[in-house]
Motif scaffolding. Structure first.
Motif, PDB file in Angstrom:
ATOM      1  N   SER A 191       0.740  -1.316  -0.107  1.00 42.08           N
ATOM      2  CA  SER A 191       0.086  -0.141   0.168  1.00 42.08           C
ATOM      3  C   SER A 191       0.737   1.347  -0.005  1.00 42.08           C
ATOM      4  N   THR A 192       2.281   1.361   0.222  1.00 44.74           N
ATOM      5  CA  THR A 192       2.825   2.362   0.285  1.00 44.74           C
ATOM      6  C   THR A 192       3.740   2.561  -0.960  1.00 44.74           C
ATOM      7  N   LEU A 193       3.023   2.478  -2.121  1.00 45.64           N
ATOM      8  CA  LEU A 193       3.805   2.637  -3.353  1.00 45.64           C
ATOM      9  C   LEU A 193       4.259   3.911  -3.771  1.00 45.64           C
ATOM     10  N   THR A 194       5.292   3.968  -4.561  1.00 44.29           N
ATOM     11  CA  THR A 194       5.763   5.178  -5.066  1.00 44.29           C
ATOM     12  C   THR A 194       5.555   5.102  -6.506  1.00 44.29           C
ATOM     13  N   ILE A 195       5.048   6.258  -7.118  1.00 47.17           N
ATOM     14  CA  ILE A 195       4.548   6.148  -8.635  1.00 47.17           C
ATOM     15  C   ILE A 195       4.818   7.504  -9.251  1.00 47.17           C
ATOM     16  N   LEU A 196       5.321   7.375 -10.218  1.00 43.57           N
ATOM     17  CA  LEU A 196       5.778   8.513 -11.261  1.00 43.57           C
ATOM     18  C   LEU A 196       4.941   8.537 -12.398  1.00 43.57           C
ATOM     19  N   ASP A 197       4.392   9.610 -12.904  1.00 39.54           N
ATOM     20  CA  ASP A 197       3.704  10.035 -14.080  1.00 39.54           C
ATOM     21  C   ASP A 197       4.650  10.720 -14.811  1.00 39.54           C
ATOM     22  N   ILE A 198       4.785  10.512 -16.210  1.00 37.30           N
ATOM     23  CA  ILE A 198       5.634  11.259 -16.998  1.00 37.30           C
ATOM     24  C   ILE A 198       4.809  11.793 -18.094  1.00 37.30           C
ATOM     25  N   GLY A 199       4.947  13.273 -18.161  1.00 35.44           N
ATOM     26  CA  GLY A 199       3.835  13.942 -19.322  1.00 35.44           C
ATOM     27  C   GLY A 199       2.555  14.152 -18.609  1.00 35.44           C
ATOM     28  N   THR A 200       2.441  14.788 -17.382  1.00 36.69           N
ATOM     29  CA  THR A 200       1.242  14.666 -16.742  1.00 36.69           C
ATOM     30  C   THR A 200       0.166  15.325 -17.488  1.00 36.69           C
ATOM     31  N   ALA A 229       4.799  13.591 -10.479  1.00 33.69           N
ATOM     32  CA  ALA A 229       4.306  13.641 -11.880  1.00 33.69           C
ATOM     33  C   ALA A 229       5.273  14.808 -12.707  1.00 33.69           C
ATOM     34  N   ILE A 230       5.703  14.661 -14.070  1.00 34.50           N
ATOM     35  CA  ILE A 230       6.606  15.418 -14.708  1.00 34.50           C
ATOM     36  C   ILE A 230       5.992  15.886 -15.746  1.00 34.50           C
ATOM     37  N   ASP A 231       6.102  17.071 -16.112  1.00 32.90           N
ATOM     38  CA  ASP A 231       5.744  17.800 -17.364  1.00 32.90           C
ATOM     39  C   ASP A 231       6.719  18.837 -17.874  1.00 32.90           C
ATOM     40  N   ILE A 232       6.909  18.911 -19.351  1.00 34.55           N
ATOM     41  CA  ILE A 232       7.911  20.115 -19.802  1.00 34.55           C
ATOM     42  C   ILE A 232       7.258  21.328 -19.779  1.00 34.55           C
ATOM     43  N   SER A 233       5.753  21.505 -19.698  1.00 35.08           N
ATOM     44  CA  SER A 233       5.106  22.721 -19.956  1.00 35.08           C
ATOM     45  C   SER A 233       4.688  23.390 -18.619  1.00 35.08           C
ATOM     46  N   SER A 234       5.460  24.413 -18.263  1.00 35.75           N
ATOM     47  CA  SER A 234       4.757  25.133 -16.977  1.00 35.75           C
ATOM     48  C   SER A 234       3.543  25.341 -16.867  1.00 35.75           C
ATOM     49  N   LYS A 235       2.795  25.941 -18.035  1.00 36.43           N
ATOM     50  CA  LYS A 235       1.356  25.965 -18.119  1.00 36.43           C
ATOM     51  C   LYS A 235       0.550  24.864 -17.922  1.00 36.43           C
ATOM     52  N   LEU A 281       6.775  18.412 -10.953  1.00 36.36           N
ATOM     53  CA  LEU A 281       8.270  18.641 -11.487  1.00 36.36           C
ATOM     54  C   LEU A 281       8.007  19.088 -12.801  1.00 36.36           C
ATOM     55  N   GLU A 282       8.900  20.315 -13.091  1.00 37.02           N
ATOM     56  CA  GLU A 282       8.996  20.689 -14.511  1.00 37.02           C
ATOM     57  C   GLU A 282      10.374  20.169 -15.089  1.00 37.02           C
ATOM     58  N   LYS A 283      10.341  19.142 -16.250  1.00 36.51           N
ATOM     59  CA  LYS A 283      11.365  18.626 -16.585  1.00 36.51           C
ATOM     60  C   LYS A 283      11.039  18.385 -18.060  1.00 36.51           C
ATOM     61  N   ASP A 284      12.191  18.470 -18.804  1.00 34.03           N
ATOM     62  CA  ASP A 284      12.093  17.823 -20.198  1.00 34.03           C
ATOM     63  C   ASP A 284      12.556  16.587 -20.133  1.00 34.03           C
ATOM     64  N   ILE A 285      11.725  15.505 -20.219  1.00 34.41           N
ATOM     65  CA  ILE A 285      12.121  13.944 -20.078  1.00 34.41           C
ATOM     66  C   ILE A 285      13.161  13.568 -21.264  1.00 34.41           C
ATOM     67  N   LEU A 286      13.150  14.230 -22.415  1.00 36.67           N
ATOM     68  CA  LEU A 286      14.305  13.704 -23.481  1.00 36.67           C
ATOM     69  C   LEU A 286      15.636  14.250 -22.827  1.00 36.67           C
ATOM     70  N   LYS A 287      15.645  15.286 -21.896  1.00 34.74           N
ATOM     71  CA  LYS A 287      17.053  15.739 -21.430  1.00 34.74           C
ATOM     72  C   LYS A 287      17.341  15.434 -20.223  1.00 34.74           C
ATOM     73  N   THR A 288      16.636  14.446 -19.369  1.00 35.73           N
ATOM     74  CA  THR A 288      16.551  13.783 -18.350  1.00 35.73           C
ATOM     75  C   THR A 288      17.559  12.745 -18.127  1.00 35.73           C
ATOM     76  N   ASN A 289      18.472  12.714 -17.525  1.00 36.77           N
ATOM     77  CA  ASN A 289      19.195  11.885 -17.223  1.00 36.77           C
ATOM     78  C   ASN A 289      19.182  10.933 -16.022  1.00 36.77           C
TER      79      ASN A 289
END
Length: 284
Positions: free
Chosen positions: A114-123, A143-149, A168-176
């Protein structure tokens, strides 16, 4: 103008653009949104007099529909997984197929720790992580998205639905590096090839954000490749990767995941009978 008179005008002006069932749905949505009258109210009060201000609003909305603006953008809201969401031109309108993806994740998650950690990319609107958070109240969700808006809208939706998400505001293609480990990574990334634009309806093509929709024809799995690489580093042992996918690229997406060491890969069809989502396990 009486509501019955406006209805006749409404149907007449949209009859060349939409099927009758869709026009009826638009009418019901707008009347409830502007006048706070449901279908039963309309049936019981066909002579209801619409005020000048409300009539101007309804006429403006009608003109927007004639220009193929999506009804969700016109009223600024929609429903996803039984929850309210604000939507605007900065985020995609959540689809029923994505609800199926959420259901699949929940089906698996509720038998896990029940204590899962989950990430959504391009939310985008935040529909996936917020729906998960409402149904997995002890999970830690980011959750991550490239768009601040888009993130601004997602944050408003999290507040609207009274859930806590780390955005989190990130460009996933530039994220290592993602800097942490997750039990589940999910993504509904851009996957529509430029060559598929001809298949799309005008209201999608002209108004929904292309940044969230399209990829180049010569590299359509760009996002899947990058996210899968990150998942091999940042999924916990036996962690799960979920994708919504291009219906024409199911085999190619499966092959990509196999090449990166994922196992127990399931390709699942949506309610329309087309390949739409994938679940994969990373054991290393």
């Amino acid at each position: 103008m009486q509501i019955l008179q406006f209805k006749k005008c409404f149907f007449s002006e949209l009859s060349n653009s939409y099927p009758e069932t869709e026009i009826q749905s638009f009418f019901n949505i707008l009347i409830e949104h502007v006048l706070n009258l449901n279908r039963i109210d309309i049936a019981l009060q066909p002579n209801f007099e619409i005020s000048e201000n409300n009539l101007n609003t309804l006429q403006k909305n009608l003109n927007s529909l004639k220009n193929n603006i999506p009804i969700q953008y016109i009223i600024g809201e929609t429903e996803f997984y039984g929850l309210p969401f604000k939507v605007n031109k900065n985020v995609l309108i959540p689809r029923p197929e994505t609800e199926e993806l959420v259901s699949w994740i929940l089906e698996v998650s509720k038998v896990e720790n029940s204590t899962l950690t989950i990430l959504d990319i391009g939310t985008g609107s935040g529909c996936i992580p917020i729906s998960l958070a409402k149904n997995l109240p002890t999970a830690t969700i980011s959750a991550i998205d490239i768009s601040s808006k888009a993130l601004k809208t997602a944050k408003e939706n999290a507040q609207l639905n009274n859930v806590t998400i780390q955005f989190l505001e990130k460009d996933i293609l530039k994220t290592n590096s993602l800097n942490t480990q997750y039990n589940i990574i999910v993504s509904n990334p851009p996957y529509v090839r430029e060559l598929e634009k001809a298949e799309m309806q005008k209201n999608v093509l002209n108004y929904e954000p292309h940044l969230a929709l399209f990829v180049e024809n010569n590299n359509p799995l760009l996002f899947y490749n990058k996210i899968a690489d990150l998942a091999t580093k940042h999924l916990s042992k036996n962690g799960l990767l979920f994708f919504e996918i291009n219906q024409y690229l199911g085999k190619e997406t499966v092959d990509l995941l196999i090449s990166k060491g994922f196992t127990a890969i399931e390709l699942k069809k949506d309610m329309f009978g087309v390949d739409r989502m994938i679940k994969a396990v990373y054991t290393s």
